[in-house]
Design a protein around this motif. Structure first.
Motif, short mmCIF file in Angstrom:
data_model
loop_
_atom_site.label_atom_id
_atom_site.label_comp_id
_atom_site.label_asym_id
_atom_site.label_seq_id
_atom_site.Cartn_x
_atom_site.Cartn_y
_atom_site.Cartn_z
N PRO A 190 -2.06 10.41 1.58
CA PRO A 190 -2.14 10.31 0.11
C PRO A 190 -2.64 11.61 -0.51
CG PRO A 190 -3.38 8.54 1.20
CD PRO A 190 -3.08 9.58 2.24
N SER A 191 -2.21 11.86 -1.72
CA SER A 191 -2.75 12.99 -2.48
C SER A 191 -4.19 12.70 -2.87
CB SER A 191 -1.91 13.21 -3.74
OG SER A 191 -2.55 14.14 -4.60
N GLY A 250 -2.10 10.13 -9.28
CA GLY A 250 -0.78 10.50 -9.78
C GLY A 250 -0.10 11.58 -8.97
N GLY A 251 -0.78 12.10 -7.95
CA GLY A 251 -0.19 13.15 -7.12
C GLY A 251 0.80 12.61 -6.10
N LYS A 252 1.55 13.51 -5.52
CA LYS A 252 2.55 13.11 -4.54
C LYS A 252 1.96 13.13 -3.13
CE LYS A 252 6.45 14.89 -7.25
NZ LYS A 252 7.61 15.82 -7.26
N PRO A 253 2.41 12.21 -2.29
CA PRO A 253 1.92 12.21 -0.90
C PRO A 253 2.41 13.44 -0.16
CG PRO A 253 3.76 10.69 -1.12
CD PRO A 253 3.42 11.16 -2.51
N VAL A 254 1.80 13.72 0.98
CA VAL A 254 2.17 14.90 1.76
C VAL A 254 2.42 14.50 3.20
CG1 VAL A 254 0.85 16.44 0.26
CG2 VAL A 254 -0.22 15.49 2.31
N SER A 255 3.01 15.41 3.93
CA SER A 255 3.29 15.20 5.35
C SER A 255 3.35 16.56 6.02
CB SER A 255 4.62 14.45 5.53
OG SER A 255 4.94 14.30 6.89
N GLY A 289 1.33 7.64 -6.22
CA GLY A 289 0.12 8.37 -6.58
C GLY A 289 -0.99 7.48 -7.09
N ASP A 290 -0.83 6.16 -7.00
CA ASP A 290 -1.85 5.23 -7.48
C ASP A 290 -3.01 5.12 -6.49
OD1 ASP A 290 -2.94 3.04 -9.12
OD2 ASP A 290 -2.37 1.77 -7.44
N PHE A 291 -2.71 5.26 -5.19
CA PHE A 291 -3.73 5.19 -4.15
C PHE A 291 -3.97 6.59 -3.61
CE2 PHE A 291 -5.16 4.67 0.24
CZ PHE A 291 -6.08 3.64 0.15
N LEU A 293 0.81 -1.22 0.00
CA LEU A 293 0.00 0.00 0.00
C LEU A 293 0.85 1.27 0.00
CD1 LEU A 293 -2.77 1.29 0.10
CD2 LEU A 293 -2.79 0.99 2.58
N ARG A 294 1.92 1.27 0.79
CA ARG A 294 2.75 2.48 0.88
C ARG A 294 3.34 2.85 -0.47
NH1 ARG A 294 7.70 1.62 4.39
NH2 ARG A 294 6.08 0.67 5.70
N ALA A 295 3.80 1.86 -1.21
CA ALA A 295 4.37 2.14 -2.53
C ALA A 295 3.32 2.71 -3.47
CB ALA A 295 4.96 0.85 -3.12
#
Length: 459
Positions: free
Chosen positions: A323-324, A328-333, A190-192, A183-185
């Motif tokens: 998740p974005s 296709g977006g980048k994750p955030v923190s 950006g798939d999930f 899931l993390r990958a």
């Protein structure tokens, strides 16, 4: 996350010379002039006042830094002594500053730079730019430590904002081990998406696999804003930013509330309450920070049983970045890191010793001492090379989040800005308002209470 009280410093220098001067270092001998060879000038004493902060290993690290610095200064016949002042809250810091009592060193949040400077509490520490301690840190750390053209803080510890998800709930939804571990990958690529996470929480709750879909530290959670590309702040212009993107965030709140993923009292379930609930399997997804990993260990009764806890964690939890919302977006923190600040009364001569003390506080091994005690991440790549850090798989594996972790801007008006945003969230949760109505409340609050030159309002 708790607010950190400040720290102060006052310097007392003493320089004395005893009668006579020695020449050969033999305490029993005298020179031809009759003076004792052991006679030498008294050490110059530099007293640095530090506001006490005992959370994690903070005070212990200052004490060890004092010891290490004095070993370095011994050949120069200089001794640094720490004078501990009580830790106090922000209001008391201001009152004491108005009375002329300003501390030399204290710890507070990165978001406090702006008002602390304006209140005359702190001075610039531009030595940070060239300090060997920070030469390899991410660019985002540099941004955190600087404000209005100068450096004002030295980052002391860090965290990120992973989402902790119930592995058992995912298994109950039919997910395989390979799907869960992958899931993390999927989030990183950006798939999930955030919407996928909402749907899973909704399904888990409807199937009574959990009692609560989402839990979060507070309703201001900026990590969700960033997931929807609402960034709050224009760094180039050093202004707050209110854009139409905020409506997308409010739309999520409204939809999640309607579906039951988020409860009306979500703001009341703080991390202290959420940790035992998550351990019991009552929460599907907990939006928290690094330290929640350690809070669950304590809630599990495994504070001193690290190996046993890690086995439990691997069997019951999977974590991902936020998740974005876009495919296709980048994750955030998101993080609210602690800073070491230097009091406004510290002059350039004293700053030499203050700088070296702070740099020792950030020695790699001392950073890891704090990580172990507090559950926070170290701030330099060198500290992450410590063998103890590499043995802590959760910390080691999620340290990459800090490369894209955002923080609250240091603008003094940010608290007012965030209050307006939160009023919109609360209107959705408690009054059934729509995303459009929530946005109107937010915009009205900002226009009324944030100076026009501190904010961009985009139509």
């Amino acid at each position: 996350m708790k607010k950190f009280a400040g720290v102060a410093l006052t310097m007392v220098m003493g320089l004395g010379v005893l009668a006579g001067c020695g020449s050969n270092g033999n305490s029993a001998s005298t020179t031809s002039e009759g003076a004792s060879a052991s006679d030498k000038p008294e050490a110059k004493v530099v007293t640095i006042s530090v506001r006490e902060n005992t959370w994690g290993a903070r005070k212990d690290n200052f004490l060890e830094a004092e010891k290490r610095l004095n070993e370095e200064l011994a050949p120069d016949n200089v001794q640094v002594k720490l004078d501990w002042w009580p830790g106090i809250d922000d209001d008391e810091l201001v009152l004491q500053a108005q009375a002329g009592k300003v501390a030399d060193i204290f710890i507070n949040s990165s978001v406090d730079i702006g008002w602390e400077r304006d209140a005359g509490l702190i001075r610039d520490i531009d030595w940070v730019k060239d300090s060997k301690v920070f030469k390899n840190v991410p660019a985002s750390y540099t941004n955190i430590m600087s404000y209005d053209g100068h450096y004002y803080g030295a980052i002391q510890d860090m965290d990120a904002s992973p989402v902790f998800i119930s592995r058992k709930a995912l298994e109950g939804l039919g997910w395989t081990k390979e799907q869960i571990d992958g899931l993390r990958a999927r989030v990183d690529s950006g798939d999930f998406t955030f919407h996928d996470l909402v749907n899973l929480a909704d399904e888990a709750k409807k199937k009574s696999l959990v009692k609560i879909g989402f839990a979060v530290e507070d309703t201001r959670f900026e990590g969700w804003n960033y997931a929807f590309d609402f960034n709050n702040y224009d760094a180039e212009q050093n202004k707050l930013e209110l854009t139409q993107k905020a409506k997308d965030v409010y739309a999520f709140w409204a939809d999640a509330k309607k579906r039951g993923v988020i409860a009306e009292n979500i703001g009341d379930v703080d991390t202290d309450m959420a940790a035992p609930m998550f351990v019991k399997g009552e929460i599907f997804a907990e939006f928290a920070r690094t330290e929640f990993y350690q809070m669950m260990r304590e809630a599990n009764g495994m504070k001193d049983k690290v190996d046993e806890y890690n086995n439990w964690f691997n069997d019951n939890v999977v974590w991902i970045p936020v998740p974005s919302a876009q495919k296709g977006g980048k994750p955030v923190s998101y993080s609210n890191p602690a800073m070491i600040f230097v009091g406004a009364k510290v002059d350039d001569e004293k700053m030499t010793y203050v700088q070296r003390l702070i740099e020792h506080v950030l020695d790699p091994d001392l950073q890891i001492n704090h990580t172990i005690a507090s559950g926070k991440l170290p701030v330099t790549p060198e500290a992450q090379e410590d063998p103890r850090f590499k043995e802590m798989s959760f910390y080691k594996d999620h340290a990459y989040l800090v490369e894209f972790t955002k923080t609250r801007p240091a603008l003094p008006d940010y608290a007012t800005f965030t209050k307006g945003y939160t009023m919109g969230v609360e209107a959705i949760l408690t009054k059934g308002k729509s995303a459009e109505e929530a946005f109107d409340i937010f915009e009205k609050e900002v226009k009324q209470n944030v100076p026009a030159d501190r904010v961009e309002i985009q139509k």
